[in-house]
Design a protein around this motif. Sequence first.
Motif, PDB file in Angstrom:
ATOM      1  N   ALA A 116       0.832  -1.207   0.000  1.00 50.61           N
ATOM      2  CA  ALA A 116       0.000   0.000   0.000  1.00 50.61           C
ATOM      3  C   ALA A 116       0.866   1.257   0.000  1.00 50.61           C
ATOM      4  O   ALA A 116       0.571   2.230  -0.711  1.00 50.61           O
ATOM      5  CB  ALA A 116      -0.924  -0.010   1.219  1.00 50.61           C
ATOM      6  N   GLU A 117       1.939   1.253   0.785  1.00 52.39           N
ATOM      7  CA  GLU A 117       2.803   2.427   0.846  1.00 52.39           C
ATOM      8  C   GLU A 117       3.565   2.621  -0.465  1.00 52.39           C
ATOM      9  O   GLU A 117       3.791   3.751  -0.904  1.00 52.39           O
ATOM     10  CB  GLU A 117       3.769   2.299   2.020  1.00 52.39           C
ATOM     11  CG  GLU A 117       3.067   2.450   3.370  1.00 52.39           C
ATOM     12  CD  GLU A 117       4.031   2.388   4.537  1.00 52.39           C
ATOM     13  OE1 GLU A 117       5.169   1.890   4.361  1.00 52.39           O
ATOM     14  OE2 GLU A 117       3.644   2.832   5.639  1.00 52.39           O
ATOM     15  N   ARG A 118       3.947   1.515  -1.089  1.00 54.86           N
ATOM     16  CA  ARG A 118       4.618   1.638  -2.388  1.00 54.86           C
ATOM     17  C   ARG A 118       3.674   2.251  -3.426  1.00 54.86           C
ATOM     18  O   ARG A 118       4.069   3.118  -4.200  1.00 54.86           O
ATOM     19  CB  ARG A 118       5.116   0.266  -2.855  1.00 54.86           C
ATOM     20  CG  ARG A 118       6.267  -0.259  -2.037  1.00 54.86           C
ATOM     21  CD  ARG A 118       6.610  -1.696  -2.401  1.00 54.86           C
ATOM     22  NE  ARG A 118       7.597  -2.229  -1.472  1.00 54.86           N
ATOM     23  CZ  ARG A 118       8.075  -3.468  -1.523  1.00 54.86           C
ATOM     24  NH1 ARG A 118       7.647  -4.305  -2.457  1.00 54.86           N
ATOM     25  NH2 ARG A 118       8.964  -3.875  -0.646  1.00 54.86           N
ATOM     26  N   ARG A 119       2.419   1.799  -3.446  1.00 54.48           N
ATOM     27  CA  ARG A 119       1.444   2.370  -4.387  1.00 54.48           C
ATOM     28  C   ARG A 119       1.244   3.855  -4.104  1.00 54.48           C
ATOM     29  O   ARG A 119       1.136   4.672  -5.025  1.00 54.48           O
ATOM     30  CB  ARG A 119       0.108   1.630  -4.292  1.00 54.48           C
ATOM     31  CG  ARG A 119       0.150   0.194  -4.765  1.00 54.48           C
ATOM     32  CD  ARG A 119      -1.254  -0.367  -4.966  1.00 54.48           C
ATOM     33  NE  ARG A 119      -2.099  -0.204  -3.802  1.00 54.48           N
ATOM     34  CZ  ARG A 119      -2.182  -1.083  -2.810  1.00 54.48           C
ATOM     35  NH1 ARG A 119      -1.435  -2.186  -2.819  1.00 54.48           N
ATOM     36  NH2 ARG A 119      -2.990  -0.875  -1.789  1.00 54.48           N
ATOM     37  N   PHE A 120       1.185   4.211  -2.831  1.00 51.81           N
ATOM     38  CA  PHE A 120       0.987   5.606  -2.451  1.00 51.81           C
ATOM     39  C   PHE A 120       2.151   6.472  -2.939  1.00 51.81           C
ATOM     40  O   PHE A 120       1.950   7.521  -3.567  1.00 51.81           O
ATOM     41  CB  PHE A 120       0.851   5.716  -0.926  1.00 51.81           C
ATOM     42  CG  PHE A 120       0.723   7.131  -0.424  1.00 51.81           C
ATOM     43  CD1 PHE A 120      -0.471   7.822  -0.562  1.00 51.81           C
ATOM     44  CD2 PHE A 120       1.790   7.769   0.186  1.00 51.81           C
ATOM     45  CE1 PHE A 120      -0.592   9.137  -0.111  1.00 51.81           C
ATOM     46  CE2 PHE A 120       1.689   9.067   0.641  1.00 51.81           C
ATOM     47  CZ  PHE A 120       0.487   9.749   0.493  1.00 51.81           C
ATOM     48  N   GLY A 121       3.386   6.050  -2.662  1.00 53.50           N
ATOM     49  CA  GLY A 121       4.550   6.817  -3.096  1.00 53.50           C
ATOM     50  C   GLY A 121       4.642   6.910  -4.604  1.00 53.50           C
ATOM     51  O   GLY A 121       4.971   7.974  -5.160  1.00 53.50           O
ATOM     52  N   PHE A 122       4.339   5.795  -5.287  1.00 52.34           N
ATOM     53  CA  PHE A 122       4.353   5.772  -6.747  1.00 52.34           C
ATOM     54  C   PHE A 122       3.346   6.770  -7.308  1.00 52.34           C
ATOM     55  O   PHE A 122       3.652   7.565  -8.206  1.00 52.34           O
ATOM     56  CB  PHE A 122       4.013   4.352  -7.210  1.00 52.34           C
ATOM     57  CG  PHE A 122       4.080   4.137  -8.692  1.00 52.34           C
ATOM     58  CD1 PHE A 122       5.294   3.936  -9.322  1.00 52.34           C
ATOM     59  CD2 PHE A 122       2.917   4.113  -9.467  1.00 52.34           C
ATOM     60  CE1 PHE A 122       5.365   3.710 -10.697  1.00 52.34           C
ATOM     61  CE2 PHE A 122       2.977   3.898 -10.827  1.00 52.34           C
ATOM     62  CZ  PHE A 122       4.198   3.702 -11.450  1.00 52.34           C
ATOM     63  N   GLY A 123       2.140   6.741  -6.740  1.00 49.43           N
ATOM     64  CA  GLY A 123       1.096   7.654  -7.202  1.00 49.43           C
ATOM     65  C   GLY A 123       1.432   9.111  -6.941  1.00 49.43           C
ATOM     66  O   GLY A 123       1.106   9.989  -7.756  1.00 49.43           O
ATOM     67  N   GLN A 124       2.080   9.375  -5.809  1.00 52.35           N
ATOM     68  CA  GLN A 124       2.496  10.747  -5.507  1.00 52.35           C
ATOM     69  C   GLN A 124       3.368  11.323  -6.620  1.00 52.35           C
ATOM     70  O   GLN A 124       3.126  12.423  -7.111  1.00 52.35           O
ATOM     71  CB  GLN A 124       3.287  10.774  -4.193  1.00 52.35           C
ATOM     72  CG  GLN A 124       2.465  10.877  -2.929  1.00 52.35           C
ATOM     73  CD  GLN A 124       3.379  11.068  -1.731  1.00 52.35           C
ATOM     74  OE1 GLN A 124       4.462  10.500  -1.655  1.00 52.35           O
ATOM     75  NE2 GLN A 124       2.937  11.889  -0.791  1.00 52.35           N
TER      76      GLN A 124
END
Length: 357
Positions: free
Chosen positions: A219-227
Amino acid sequence: MNNQINDAPLTLRDVAAAAGVSLATADRVINGRPGVSAKTALKVHEAVQRLGFRPLAAAAELARSRSWRFAVVLPGGGNRFMLDIADNIRAQADWFRARRIAVEIVETDVFDADTLAAELSMLPGRFDAVALVALDHPRIRAAIDDLVEGGMAVVTLVSDAPSSRRQHYVGIDNIAAGRTAGSLVGRFLGPPRIGEAGKVEPGGAVGIVTGSGSLRDHAERRFGFGQVLAEEYPHLIRLPPVEGRDDPDRNRDLVRRMLADSPDLVAIYNTGEGSVGIGEALAEAGLARKILCVGHELTPATRRMLLDGTFAALVAQDPGHEVRSMARVLHALVTGQEIVAAQEHIRVQVILRDNLP
Protein backbone atom coordinates in the motif's frame (compact mmCIF):
# COMPACT_ATOMS: atom_id res chain seq x y z
CA MET A 1 7.04 -12.95 53.68
CA ASN A 2 9.32 -15.56 52.13
CA ASN A 3 7.35 -18.71 51.35
CA GLN A 4 10.41 -20.66 50.25
CA ILE A 5 10.44 -24.06 51.95
CA ASN A 6 13.91 -25.29 50.99
CA ASP A 7 17.42 -23.90 50.79
CA ALA A 8 17.60 -23.65 46.99
CA PRO A 9 17.97 -20.00 45.87
CA LEU A 10 14.96 -18.33 44.35
CA THR A 11 15.06 -17.74 40.60
CA LEU A 12 13.03 -15.64 38.21
CA ARG A 13 11.22 -18.83 37.19
CA ASP A 14 9.81 -19.01 40.73
CA VAL A 15 8.57 -15.43 40.43
CA ALA A 16 7.00 -16.12 37.03
CA ALA A 17 5.23 -19.21 38.36
CA ALA A 18 3.96 -17.37 41.44
CA ALA A 19 2.66 -14.49 39.32
CA GLY A 20 1.14 -16.79 36.69
CA VAL A 21 3.09 -15.21 33.82
CA SER A 22 5.76 -16.34 31.39
CA LEU A 23 9.44 -16.16 32.28
CA ALA A 24 9.92 -13.54 29.52
CA THR A 25 7.19 -11.35 31.05
CA ALA A 26 8.68 -11.60 34.54
CA ASP A 27 12.09 -10.71 33.12
CA ARG A 28 10.68 -7.63 31.36
CA VAL A 29 9.00 -6.38 34.55
CA ILE A 30 12.04 -6.98 36.77
CA ASN A 31 14.31 -5.14 34.35
CA GLY A 32 11.87 -2.28 33.75
CA ARG A 33 11.39 -2.86 30.03
CA PRO A 34 8.19 -1.72 28.26
CA GLY A 35 5.52 -3.90 26.67
CA VAL A 36 3.79 -5.25 29.79
CA SER A 37 0.42 -4.01 31.06
CA ALA A 38 0.14 -2.36 34.46
CA LYS A 39 -2.07 -5.21 35.70
CA THR A 40 0.46 -7.86 34.70
CA ALA A 41 3.38 -5.85 36.11
CA LEU A 42 1.55 -5.56 39.45
CA LYS A 43 1.21 -9.35 39.61
CA VAL A 44 4.96 -9.73 39.14
CA HIS A 45 5.84 -7.09 41.75
CA GLU A 46 3.46 -8.70 44.26
CA ALA A 47 5.11 -12.07 43.65
CA VAL A 48 8.56 -10.50 44.18
CA GLN A 49 7.47 -9.09 47.54
CA ARG A 50 5.67 -12.27 48.56
CA LEU A 51 8.66 -14.49 47.81
CA GLY A 52 11.32 -12.07 48.99
CA PHE A 53 13.05 -12.34 45.63
CA ARG A 54 16.23 -10.29 45.16
CA PRO A 55 16.71 -9.58 41.42
CA LEU A 56 20.36 -8.52 41.64
CA ALA A 57 21.34 -11.68 43.46
CA ALA A 58 19.62 -13.76 40.81
CA ALA A 59 20.97 -11.88 37.80
CA ALA A 60 24.13 -13.90 37.41
CA GLU A 61 22.24 -17.17 37.64
CA LEU A 62 19.76 -15.98 35.04
CA ALA A 63 22.51 -14.87 32.63
CA ARG A 64 24.18 -18.28 32.86
CA SER A 65 21.04 -20.32 32.26
CA ARG A 66 18.76 -18.21 30.06
CA SER A 67 17.87 -19.39 26.59
CA TRP A 68 15.38 -17.90 24.13
CA ARG A 69 12.90 -19.08 21.54
CA PHE A 70 12.18 -16.88 18.52
CA ALA A 71 9.51 -17.41 15.85
CA VAL A 72 9.65 -15.83 12.40
CA VAL A 73 6.28 -15.83 10.61
CA LEU A 74 6.67 -15.70 6.82
CA PRO A 75 4.36 -16.18 3.83
CA GLY A 76 4.10 -19.75 2.62
CA GLY A 77 4.45 -20.63 -1.04
CA GLY A 78 7.08 -19.79 -3.60
CA ASN A 79 7.73 -16.08 -2.93
CA ARG A 80 11.42 -15.97 -3.84
CA PHE A 81 12.25 -12.93 -1.72
CA MET A 82 10.71 -14.58 1.35
CA LEU A 83 12.62 -17.77 0.56
CA ASP A 84 15.76 -15.61 0.57
CA ILE A 85 14.74 -14.29 3.99
CA ALA A 86 14.36 -17.89 5.24
CA ASP A 87 17.73 -18.88 3.74
CA ASN A 88 19.42 -15.97 5.48
CA ILE A 89 17.84 -16.96 8.81
CA ARG A 90 19.35 -20.44 8.43
CA ALA A 91 22.69 -18.87 7.53
CA GLN A 92 22.64 -17.09 10.91
CA ALA A 93 22.51 -20.41 12.81
CA ASP A 94 25.90 -19.92 14.49
CA TRP A 95 24.98 -16.40 15.63
CA PHE A 96 21.75 -17.67 17.20
CA ARG A 97 23.45 -20.70 18.74
CA ALA A 98 26.13 -18.55 20.38
CA ARG A 99 23.37 -16.61 22.15
CA ARG A 100 21.32 -19.70 23.11
CA ILE A 101 18.51 -18.73 20.74
CA ALA A 102 16.34 -21.36 19.05
CA VAL A 103 14.59 -20.06 15.93
CA GLU A 104 11.58 -21.56 14.19
CA ILE A 105 10.31 -20.40 10.79
CA VAL A 106 6.50 -20.51 10.66
CA GLU A 107 4.97 -20.39 7.19
CA THR A 108 1.36 -19.32 6.75
CA ASP A 109 -0.96 -17.31 4.50
CA VAL A 110 -0.14 -13.74 5.52
CA PHE A 111 -2.64 -12.40 2.97
CA ASP A 112 -5.56 -13.85 4.98
CA ALA A 113 -6.26 -12.05 8.27
CA ASP A 114 -8.12 -14.97 9.87
CA THR A 115 -5.36 -17.45 9.06
CA LEU A 116 -2.55 -15.16 10.21
CA ALA A 117 -4.38 -14.18 13.42
CA ALA A 118 -4.97 -17.85 14.25
CA GLU A 119 -1.27 -18.59 13.72
CA LEU A 120 -0.25 -15.74 16.01
CA SER A 121 -2.65 -16.91 18.72
CA MET A 122 -0.72 -20.18 18.97
CA LEU A 123 2.64 -18.55 19.73
CA PRO A 124 2.30 -17.66 23.46
CA GLY A 125 3.91 -20.19 25.72
CA ARG A 126 6.06 -21.52 22.89
CA PHE A 127 8.16 -18.45 22.08
CA ASP A 128 9.68 -15.44 23.80
CA ALA A 129 9.73 -13.24 20.69
CA VAL A 130 8.34 -13.14 17.17
CA ALA A 131 9.09 -11.36 13.91
CA LEU A 132 6.28 -11.40 11.38
CA VAL A 133 5.39 -10.16 7.93
CA ALA A 134 2.35 -8.21 9.07
CA LEU A 135 -0.99 -7.63 7.42
CA ASP A 136 -2.27 -4.16 8.33
CA HIS A 137 -5.69 -5.38 9.47
CA PRO A 138 -7.65 -4.87 12.72
CA ARG A 139 -7.46 -8.57 13.60
CA ILE A 140 -3.71 -8.65 13.13
CA ARG A 141 -3.18 -5.45 15.09
CA ALA A 142 -5.25 -6.95 17.92
CA ALA A 143 -3.31 -10.22 17.74
CA ILE A 144 0.00 -8.35 17.95
CA ASP A 145 -1.25 -6.33 20.91
CA ASP A 146 -2.27 -9.56 22.67
CA LEU A 147 1.23 -10.98 22.18
CA VAL A 148 2.85 -7.84 23.61
CA GLU A 149 0.34 -7.82 26.49
CA GLY A 150 1.43 -11.37 27.27
CA GLY A 151 5.08 -10.35 27.45
CA MET A 152 6.39 -11.33 24.03
CA ALA A 153 8.74 -9.12 22.06
CA VAL A 154 7.17 -8.41 18.64
CA VAL A 155 8.90 -7.04 15.56
CA THR A 156 7.32 -6.55 12.15
CA LEU A 157 9.42 -7.58 9.16
CA VAL A 158 9.24 -6.21 5.59
CA SER A 159 5.58 -5.14 6.04
CA ASP A 160 4.53 -3.11 9.07
CA ALA A 161 1.47 -2.67 11.31
CA PRO A 162 2.47 0.69 12.85
CA SER A 163 -0.70 1.28 14.88
CA SER A 164 -0.14 -1.97 16.79
CA ARG A 165 2.02 -2.23 19.91
CA ARG A 166 4.88 -3.92 18.06
CA GLN A 167 8.20 -2.68 19.39
CA HIS A 168 10.13 -2.26 16.13
CA TYR A 169 9.80 -2.44 12.35
CA VAL A 170 12.59 -4.00 10.28
CA GLY A 171 12.39 -3.00 6.64
CA ILE A 172 12.76 -0.22 4.10
CA ASP A 173 10.81 3.01 3.85
CA ASN A 174 8.21 1.71 1.41
CA ILE A 175 6.80 5.13 0.52
CA ALA A 176 10.30 6.14 -0.56
CA ALA A 177 10.58 2.86 -2.48
CA GLY A 178 7.32 3.59 -4.32
CA ARG A 179 8.41 7.15 -5.07
CA THR A 180 11.67 5.78 -6.44
CA ALA A 181 9.73 3.44 -8.74
CA GLY A 182 7.56 6.36 -9.88
CA SER A 183 10.60 8.46 -10.70
CA LEU A 184 12.13 5.58 -12.66
CA VAL A 185 8.96 5.08 -14.72
CA GLY A 186 8.59 8.79 -15.43
CA ARG A 187 12.22 9.32 -16.37
CA PHE A 188 12.46 6.20 -18.54
CA LEU A 189 9.33 7.23 -20.46
CA GLY A 190 10.54 10.79 -20.86
CA PRO A 191 8.85 14.19 -20.71
CA PRO A 192 5.35 14.78 -22.05
CA ARG A 193 4.81 15.69 -25.68
CA ILE A 194 3.37 19.08 -26.48
CA GLY A 195 0.75 19.10 -29.24
CA GLU A 196 0.28 21.71 -31.96
CA ALA A 197 -2.15 23.67 -29.81
CA GLY A 198 0.43 23.83 -27.02
CA LYS A 199 -1.41 21.26 -24.91
CA VAL A 200 0.22 18.33 -23.15
CA GLU A 201 -0.65 15.10 -24.92
CA PRO A 202 -1.64 12.03 -22.88
CA GLY A 203 1.41 9.85 -22.27
CA GLY A 204 -0.34 6.50 -22.12
CA ALA A 205 -1.54 4.23 -19.34
CA VAL A 206 0.51 2.81 -16.47
CA GLY A 207 -0.67 -0.47 -14.98
CA ILE A 208 -0.09 -1.35 -11.32
CA VAL A 209 0.11 -4.97 -10.20
CA THR A 210 0.11 -5.41 -6.40
CA GLY A 211 0.18 -8.31 -3.99
CA SER A 212 -2.52 -7.17 -1.59
CA GLY A 213 -4.41 -4.04 -0.68
CA SER A 214 -3.91 -4.91 3.01
CA LEU A 215 -0.16 -5.46 3.10
CA ARG A 216 1.19 -2.13 4.23
CA ASP A 217 4.43 -2.37 2.28
CA HIS A 218 2.46 -2.74 -0.97
CA ALA A 219 0.00 0.00 0.00
CA GLU A 220 2.80 2.43 0.85
CA ARG A 221 4.62 1.64 -2.39
CA ARG A 222 1.44 2.37 -4.39
CA PHE A 223 0.99 5.61 -2.45
CA GLY A 224 4.55 6.82 -3.10
CA PHE A 225 4.35 5.77 -6.75
CA GLY A 226 1.10 7.65 -7.20
CA GLN A 227 2.50 10.75 -5.51
CA VAL A 228 5.34 11.07 -7.99
CA LEU A 229 3.22 10.40 -11.07
CA ALA A 230 0.58 12.90 -9.96
CA GLU A 231 3.13 15.58 -9.06
CA GLU A 232 5.68 15.20 -11.85
CA TYR A 233 4.15 13.12 -14.64
CA PRO A 234 0.44 14.00 -14.78
CA HIS A 235 0.34 13.12 -18.48
CA LEU A 236 0.63 9.44 -17.51
CA ILE A 237 -2.69 7.77 -16.72
CA ARG A 238 -2.59 5.44 -13.69
CA LEU A 239 -4.85 2.41 -14.04
CA PRO A 240 -6.57 1.01 -10.91
CA PRO A 241 -4.29 -1.46 -9.09
CA VAL A 242 -4.97 -5.17 -9.62
CA GLU A 243 -4.19 -7.73 -6.88
CA GLY A 244 -2.25 -10.85 -7.79
CA ARG A 245 -1.21 -11.98 -4.26
CA ASP A 246 2.41 -12.23 -5.47
CA ASP A 247 1.43 -15.26 -7.56
CA PRO A 248 2.96 -15.52 -11.07
CA ASP A 249 -0.06 -17.29 -12.56
CA ARG A 250 -2.48 -14.68 -11.24
CA ASN A 251 -0.22 -11.87 -12.37
CA ARG A 252 0.01 -13.38 -15.86
CA ASP A 253 -3.79 -13.47 -16.13
CA LEU A 254 -4.13 -9.94 -14.78
CA VAL A 255 -1.64 -8.54 -17.30
CA ARG A 256 -3.32 -10.41 -20.16
CA ARG A 257 -6.56 -8.66 -19.22
CA MET A 258 -4.75 -5.35 -18.77
CA LEU A 259 -3.31 -5.57 -22.27
CA ALA A 260 -6.72 -6.38 -23.73
CA ASP A 261 -8.46 -3.53 -21.90
CA SER A 262 -5.77 -0.85 -22.28
CA PRO A 263 -4.25 -0.68 -25.78
CA ASP A 264 -2.43 2.52 -24.74
CA LEU A 265 -0.49 0.71 -21.97
CA VAL A 266 3.10 2.01 -21.84
CA ALA A 267 4.37 0.77 -18.46
CA ILE A 268 3.70 -1.71 -15.65
CA TYR A 269 4.75 -1.31 -12.02
CA ASN A 270 4.76 -4.46 -9.87
CA THR A 271 4.81 -3.65 -6.14
CA GLY A 272 5.72 -7.18 -5.07
CA GLU A 273 6.62 -10.68 -6.26
CA GLY A 274 5.32 -12.72 -9.21
CA SER A 275 7.11 -10.70 -11.88
CA VAL A 276 7.64 -13.87 -13.92
CA GLY A 277 3.93 -13.94 -14.78
CA ILE A 278 4.08 -10.35 -16.00
CA GLY A 279 7.02 -11.18 -18.26
CA GLU A 280 5.22 -14.23 -19.64
CA ALA A 281 2.09 -12.23 -20.51
CA LEU A 282 4.14 -9.59 -22.30
CA ALA A 283 6.13 -12.20 -24.22
CA GLU A 284 2.92 -13.93 -25.35
CA ALA A 285 1.65 -10.61 -26.72
CA GLY A 286 4.97 -9.81 -28.41
CA LEU A 287 5.37 -6.78 -26.16
CA ALA A 288 8.37 -7.76 -24.02
CA ARG A 289 10.87 -4.88 -23.98
CA LYS A 290 8.24 -2.66 -25.64
CA ILE A 291 6.28 -1.95 -22.45
CA LEU A 292 8.38 -0.52 -19.64
CA CYS A 293 8.42 -2.66 -16.47
CA VAL A 294 9.69 -1.70 -13.01
CA GLY A 295 9.45 -4.06 -10.05
CA HIS A 296 10.93 -4.99 -6.69
CA GLU A 297 13.58 -7.33 -5.29
CA LEU A 298 16.50 -9.03 -6.95
CA THR A 299 15.83 -12.76 -7.39
CA PRO A 300 17.09 -15.26 -9.97
CA ALA A 301 13.95 -14.59 -12.05
CA THR A 302 14.11 -10.78 -11.90
CA ARG A 303 17.85 -10.93 -12.59
CA ARG A 304 17.12 -12.79 -15.85
CA MET A 305 14.43 -10.27 -16.77
CA LEU A 306 16.81 -7.37 -16.17
CA LEU A 307 19.39 -9.03 -18.38
CA ASP A 308 16.98 -9.69 -21.25
CA GLY A 309 15.37 -6.25 -20.98
CA THR A 310 11.89 -7.37 -19.89
CA PHE A 311 12.32 -5.25 -16.74
CA ALA A 312 14.15 -1.93 -16.87
CA ALA A 313 14.83 -1.54 -13.16
CA LEU A 314 14.27 -3.04 -9.72
CA VAL A 315 13.78 -1.23 -6.41
CA ALA A 316 15.33 -3.62 -3.93
CA GLN A 317 16.20 -4.30 -0.31
CA ASP A 318 18.90 -6.54 1.16
CA PRO A 319 17.34 -9.66 2.76
CA GLY A 320 20.60 -10.48 4.53
CA HIS A 321 20.71 -7.07 6.23
CA GLU A 322 17.06 -7.41 7.21
CA VAL A 323 17.60 -10.81 8.82
CA ARG A 324 20.68 -9.65 10.72
CA SER A 325 18.80 -6.55 11.86
CA MET A 326 15.78 -8.62 12.92
CA ALA A 327 18.03 -10.94 14.94
CA ARG A 328 19.84 -8.07 16.68
CA VAL A 329 16.61 -6.20 17.45
CA LEU A 330 14.79 -9.23 18.90
CA HIS A 331 17.83 -10.13 20.99
CA ALA A 332 18.08 -6.55 22.25
CA LEU A 333 14.39 -6.51 23.16
CA VAL A 334 14.46 -9.73 25.17
CA THR A 335 17.72 -8.88 26.95
CA GLY A 336 17.06 -5.20 27.57
CA GLN A 337 19.90 -3.92 25.41
CA GLU A 338 19.87 -0.73 23.39
CA ILE A 339 18.81 -0.82 19.72
CA VAL A 340 21.29 1.10 17.55
CA ALA A 341 19.00 2.86 15.07
CA ALA A 342 21.71 3.71 12.53
CA GLN A 343 22.85 0.09 12.38
CA GLU A 344 19.31 -1.11 11.69
CA HIS A 345 18.50 1.31 8.86
CA ILE A 346 17.65 -0.70 5.72
CA ARG A 347 18.48 1.17 2.51
CA VAL A 348 16.40 1.37 -0.67
CA GLN A 349 18.49 0.18 -3.63
CA VAL A 350 18.00 0.76 -7.35
CA ILE A 351 19.30 -2.08 -9.51
CA LEU A 352 19.69 -1.82 -13.28
CA ARG A 353 21.17 -4.29 -15.74
CA ASP A 354 24.33 -2.17 -15.63
CA ASN A 355 24.97 -2.49 -11.88
CA LEU A 356 23.81 -6.04 -11.17
CA PRO A 357 25.69 -7.37 -8.13
